[in-house]
Scaffold this active site. Structure first.
Site, PDB file in Angstrom:
ATOM      1  CG  ASP A 237      -2.145   0.946   0.951  1.00  0.00           C
ATOM      2  OD1 ASP A 237      -2.089   1.758   0.003  1.00  0.00           O
ATOM      3  OD2 ASP A 237      -3.136   0.874   1.712  1.00  0.00           O
TER       4      ASP A 237
HETATM    5  C1  BGC Z   1      -5.033   3.234  -0.073  1.00  0.00           C
HETATM    6  C2  BGC Z   1      -5.022   2.229  -1.204  1.00  0.00           C
HETATM    7  C3  BGC Z   1      -4.799   2.944  -2.517  1.00  0.00           C
HETATM    8  C4  BGC Z   1      -3.500   3.730  -2.425  1.00  0.00           C
HETATM    9  C5  BGC Z   1      -3.190   4.506  -3.693  1.00  0.00           C
HETATM   10  C6  BGC Z   1      -3.817   4.138  -0.087  1.00  0.00           C
HETATM   11  O1  BGC Z   1      -3.977   5.187   0.811  1.00  0.00           O
HETATM   12  O2  BGC Z   1      -5.099   2.559   1.162  1.00  0.00           O
HETATM   13  O3  BGC Z   1      -6.232   1.516  -1.241  1.00  0.00           O
HETATM   14  O4  BGC Z   1      -4.761   2.031  -3.569  1.00  0.00           O
HETATM   15  O5  BGC Z   1      -3.595   4.673  -1.366  1.00  0.00           O
HETATM   16  O6  BGC Z   1      -4.068   5.548  -3.863  1.00  0.00           O
END
Ligand code: BGC
Length: 830
Positions: free
Chosen positions: A250
């Protein structure tokens, strides 16, 4: 008898598999050849983002830059702006409410088409965490409280996206079921609860849809953080389940170079500041990790590239793009198939819905300014939104619809939308203009190299959002600033704010998703434009993993007298044959980076519903929220339709369903109840730890255990016709259910099968979902569905043995319309 373990394979299936295996082998050969050409620095560089969304290209091996994008309701692309619009489908909770994996597959196929259009290779979706506590802030983005339903919908979605040659990252692996302290929380979860609940959807999707990626979560599980979780990633995901895809962190979740590599993390996103890249090459040279370990990760990235067609010299998994999908039509179909009619009481001799001929009084700010998707990284920008007011205006005979605001769910400032005409002016340190950009919705979000033409991070010193605002209404308008850093806000020549905004929390996404404070109040006149300027000094710290410029101008219309607005809506309702009230949550209620603190509808919406219901017994309430909210007036109104976040075509789908052109097709994928009754609610860690002390008892499993009755049970949902369940036969574990549409119009039914141990056993839930299928029939027609109860439905995780244990004995197979509405019960002994 013991249920079948594997799939039966026909002749055609065997040939197809052989072809797929041959292609896999060819791709593996290409991957090995490419890997052999790379030196350590190139390999280490490939394992982290070169910017917010992409990996570096390596032309020497024919590797294009791999592009990733959020997900899950659309494909945003690499730009966070409505200049680059995307089809916005209904929220994942809505998709799950269809109980139809094939519909999820079609949604996925559309998203693959969107991804290809935007040059995206990997969609950062689906989210398959579970609805553990109803307070979880991102519930709208996940499917269900039930792991089996989640796995089936997730498998359909992944299969659909990948059928279009685009990768997925099933997320967030694992136990990212709440947002509070998500970067640091250590979730303490028993191995049994992990296996039976939280890992189960990932396991099912890996087995059924072979995803090309997973995303590891921010949180820790039983100690290690998920980007370094050797046991769950290396042993379980890759070892036991045979996952052969890529493991992406993530965003900013990776903290350690060697820990992450050992923990099986292939890609650390975003970049350019990263724990991989140069730091990883150095770790190899210093002997902390081996080059062979780096190679293992690079192989996974190259395999992904080969699958999506970003590696030259080998055939991608999907050579020919599938047939084109009509995005808006599919968005509308999914929306109406997802709406859950939880109550439809008789009024004047017939159910309140479909609407009877006559006049309709519509109210609720959300009927006009529709809330069609949840907030946070799941945000996409559709090129149009059909509000409930738009949809009903188009569908109802002229002169039969009135509209009044009634109550506004937005108690805070929102994006600078209607009446604003703004652009961004970029300047260097000397004040010279170096570029300009458009600013839809008063919001700037420039990530990495995504800057207006001619602008570079090196030269950019300030951005001014400037233009005019022409008010729709006279009165005191409020303005605010979303973002962190130094701002100057000037309205109509008066400077109201000239200071620095500092973060309230240490979540780096707070600046994007947090609430703007009021910074200016100006008395303005409707129709008279004023100059507006928001000036921001850009001071990006070198410590940030990626260069992101994000801020916006926020605004609130003059506050009307809430009691007068409610009274006006009630008066209109009194004069109409039917009253329709649309209530909703807001971006401040359901988004990312925080959990909910209650389940109430914001603002005076409950008061509005009560006032309208008192004025007109034929009141229909439409609820637009991604996850459960309390409906304290539910027994006082004629009908309640749960519409989720219905996506860009939500208002059109609503009109289809209210008028009866289509029936609402959804069934609850999650129990709806009041917070005070909900058995599992805690989302706030203590001393950094969150105990999943309820074990395997979440959702309906917990409601059953506590002996409490929710407002609306799991699986519940009404259509516009009636069904008689005529018979059910079990052949081994295959159940054939015959049913008849006894109503007067065609309909679709979700046949649900629950398994309940004949002898109650306190260590197991009283009953659980074991299968479901969608049936369709015309009026008076019979139909049948056959579904196989999976072996896993009879198994529990044996912690002592560290394996699944098949629990022999007698069970009741309860077949019916919801968990509390069985129509046929038949015994089974296994
Ligand atoms: C989220 C993810 C997301 C990523 C990119 C993170 O804050 O938890 O689900 O894909 O950001 O935007």
């Amino acid at each position: 008898m013991v249920p079948s373990q594997g799939l039966r394979r026909g002749g055609a299936a065997v040939t197809q598999t052989a072809n797929a295996e041959e292609k896999d082998r060819a791709r593996e050969a290409a991957v090995e050849a490419a890997l052999g050409l790379l030196d350590l620095d190139a390999k280490a560089g490939l394992l982290s983002g070169q910017d917010m969304w992409t990996l570096p290209a390596l032309p020497e091996i024919g590797l294009a830059s791999l592009v990733m994008s959020d997900g899950p309701v659309g494909v945003r692309g690499v730009r966070w702006t409505s200049d680059d619009p995307s089809v916005a489908l209904p929220s994942p909770t809505a998709l799950a409410a269809s109980w139809d994996p094939d519909l999820a597959r079609r949604a996925g196929a559309l998203l693959a088409q969107e991804a290809r259009r935007k040059g995206v290779h990997v969609l950062l979706a689906p989210t398959v965490n579970l609805h553990r506590s109803p307070l979880g802030g991102r519930h709208f983005e996940a499917y269900s409280e039930d792991p089996y339903l989640t796995g089936r919908i997730g498998s359909g979605y992944v299969a659909g996206v990948q059928s279009g040659g685009v990768g997925t990252t099933v997320k967030h692996f694992v136990a990212n079921d709440a947002e509070t302290d998500r970067f640091t929380v250590n979730n303490l979860v028993s191995e049994r609860a992990l296996r039976e609940l939280y890992l189960a959807p990932f396991e099912a999707i890996v087995a059924d849809a072979r995803p090309w990626g997973v995303m590891t979560a921010y949180n820790s599980v039983n100690g290690p953080t998920m980007t370094e979780h050797t046991h769950l990633v290396q042993d379980v995901l890759r070892g036991e389940w045979g996952f052969d895809g890529v493991n992406v962190s993530d965003w900013v979740a990776a903290r350690s170079t060697t820990g992450a590599l050992r923990g099986g993390l292939d890609i650390a996103m975003p970049g350019p500041r990263t724990v991989y890249g140069a730091a990883l090459a150095r770790a190899v040279r210093d002997g902390e990790v081996t080059e062979a370990e780096v190679d293992a990760a690079v192989r996974n990235v190259l395999r992904l590239a080969a699958r999506v067609g970003a590696l030259a010299g080998t055939e991608p998994a999907v050579a020919e793009p599938p047939a084109a999908v009509d995005g808006p039509a599919l968005a509308r179909e999914i929306a109406r198939r997802s709406f859950v009619l939880v109550r439809n009481e008789p009024r004047a001799g017939r159910p309140a819905l479909p609407l009877r001929p006559g006049t309709v009084a519509l109210s609720g700010a959300a009927a006009r300014d529709a809330r069609v998707l949840g907030g946070g990284s799941a945000t996409v920008f559709p090129d149009h939104v059909v509000s409930p007011l738009d949809g009903l205006t188009a569908a109802l005979p002229e002169g039969t619809l009135t509209y009044s605001v009634g109550a506004d769910p937005n108690t805070e400032l929102t994006a600078a939308g209607a009446g604003f005409d703004l652009r961004a002016v970029c300047r260097d340190a000397s004040g010279e203009v170096i570029g300009t950009g458009s600013v839809p919705g008063g919001h700037i979000q420039w990530m990495g190299s995504d800057l207006p033409e001619g602008v570079t991070h090196d030269r950019l010193d300030s951005v001014e959002l400037t233009g005019t605002f022409t008010p729709r209404e006279s009165g005191t308008h409020t303005f605010g600033i979303k973002g962190l850093g130094a701002f100057t806000l000037t309205i109509d020549g008066t400077t109201y704010f000239d200071d620095v905004q500092r973060p309230a929390k240490d979540d780096p996404f707070e600046a994007m998703f947090g609430a703007p404070e009021s910074r200016a109040e100006a008395d303005l006149t409707a129709g008279v434009p004023v100059e507006v300027s928001l000036h921001h000094l850009i001071r990006l710290s070198d410590d940030l993993p990626a260069k992101v410029i994000t801020f916006s101008l926020a605004h609130a219309e003059p506050r009307f007298d809430p009691d007068a607005a409610i009274a006006e809506a009630a008066e209109a309702a009194r004069a109409a044959d039917t009253a329709v009230v649309v209530v909703a949550t807001t971006e401040r209620v359901e988004s990312e980076g925080f959990d909910r603190t209650d389940l109430r509808l914001p603002g005076r919406q409950d008061d509005l519903v009560r006032a309208v219901a008192a004025a007109n017994p034929n009141t229909v309430v439409v609820v637009n929220s991604g996850s459960p909210v309390e409906l304290p007036w539910r027994e006082e109104v004629a009908a309640v339709l749960l519409g989720w976040f219905p996506g860009q075509e939500g208002g059109a789908a609503l009109a289809d369903v209210l008028t009866g052109a289509e029936e609402p097709g959804g069934r609850l994928p999650t129990t709806w109840g009041d917070l005070a009754d909900a058995p599992v609610t805690r989302v706030t860690p203590e001393n950094g730890e969150l105990h999943y002390g309820e074990g395997v008892f979440i959702g309906y499993r917990a409601w059953d255990q506590a002996g409490r009755t929710p407002a609306y049970p799991f699986g519940h949902g009404l259509g516009y016709t009636d069904w008689e369940y005529e018979s059910a036969d079990l052949d081994g574990t295959a159940a054939t259910v015959r049913l008849r549409n006894t109503g007067e119009r065609p309909g679709r039914e979700v046949v649900q099968v629950y398994l309940a141990p004949a002898e109650p056993d306190a260590s197991r839930p009283a009953r659980w979902l074991a299968g479901f299928a969608v049936a369709e029939a015309g009026p008076g027609e019979r139909t049948e569905v056959t579904l196989d109860l999976p072996r896993r439905a009879f198994e529990v995780w044996d912690e002592a043995a560290g394996s699944w244990a098949f629990v022999k004995g007698s069970y009741e197979v309860r077949i019916g319309r919801s968990i509390t509405d069985p129509r046929i019960t038949t015994p089974i002994t296994v």
